[in-house]
Write an enzyme that holds these catalytic residues in place. Structure first.
Site: not given
Ligand code: 13P
Length: 255
Positions: A170, A237-238, A13-14
């Site tokens: 999440e 995410g990251g 998820n960018w």
């Molecule tokens: P991170 O992996 O940056 O914590 O983000 C998770 C996220 O919200 C994926 O949708």
């Protein structure tokens, strides 16, 4: 519980990152690194990057998703994008109800449900996000909240449509914070989601639904998180913004 019944899906998820040219470069870097994946590999990207992403991913095993969808087919909804628009852009998946949408953009359980129905009726696959805040966890409401959010999001979704739904657990406190849920907490949260699905659709159906974990999943902790019986993949995410880190997670899911 039999994890083999479910497809493992690693999705990036960018969020609000990467321009179209950066999208092309990153996907070109990722393609050779994830080509042997034994799981589904998916990148959910900003609307303006979709054209570049689908072009760069063409002929590879990387699927492309969007990060939101509106619940109407068309109309006076400035700034919104409908399922049929995404479909025509070769989008296959869409993230719905991410906690950042709920927190910053007034998304509610009801709009999450409407968007989920619109995605499914429009021929898209939905990645529906649920998760508790730290306060809700500390008050002991995690199970109640996760079950409630899951059931609300899936209201009026048929068992047939559920085949095109992934639920992503999440925990809000683990998103972008570097604080990951322990593998046990992830497994438990995903288990609550699956139990909620079982309460509505029956145990057999619930056993077939892919439930991802998301929240600071990275190249170092993916192995342990993904080893859990209820963790059928990740929403990243990251770490999905770095080709090598993302590919390590894909490899962990392919074991
Ligand atoms: P991170 O992996 O940056 O914590 O983000 C998770 C996220 O919200 C994926 O949708």
């Amino acid at each position: 519980m039999n994890k083999a019944k479910r497809r493992t899906v690693i999705a990036g998820n960018w969020k609000m990152n990467k321009t179209p040219s950066e999208t092309t470069a990153l996907i070109n870097e990722m393609k050779p690194l994830v080509k042997d994946a034994d799981c589904d590999v998916l990148l959910c990207v900003p609307f303006v990057d979709i054209a570049a992403a689908t072009k760069a991913a063409e002929g590879s095993n990387i699927k492309i998703g969007a990060e939101n969808v509106h619940f109407k087919e068309s109309g006076a909804y400035t700034g919104e994008v409908s399922a049929n628009m995404l479909k025509e852009c070769n989008v296959e998946y869409v993230v719905i109800g991410h906690s950042e949408r709920r927190q910053y953009f007034g998304e509610t359980d009801q709009t999450v449900n409407l968007r989920t129905l619109a995605a499914l009726n429009g021929g898209l696959k939905a990645i529906v996000c649920v998760g508790e805040t730290l306060e809700q966890r500390e008050l002991g409401y995690t199970e109640t909240l996760l079950k409630y959010q899951t059931k609300m999001a899936l209201t009026n979704v048929t068992a047939e449509q559920l085949k095109n739904v992934i639920v992503a657990y999440e925990p809000v406190w683990a998103i972008g914070t570097g604080v990951t849920a322990t593998a046990e907490q992830a497994d438990e949260g995903n288990g609550f989601v699956r139990a909620a699905i079982a309460e509505v659709y029956g145990k057999d159906v619930a056993e077939t639904v892919t439930v991802q974990y998301g929240g600071s999943m990275n190249a170092k902790n993916a192995d342990e998180l993904l080893s859990k019986v209820n963790v059928d993949g990740g929403l990243i995410g990251g770490a999905s913004l770095k080709a090598e880190d993302f590919s390590i997670i894909v490899k962990a899911a392919s074991k």
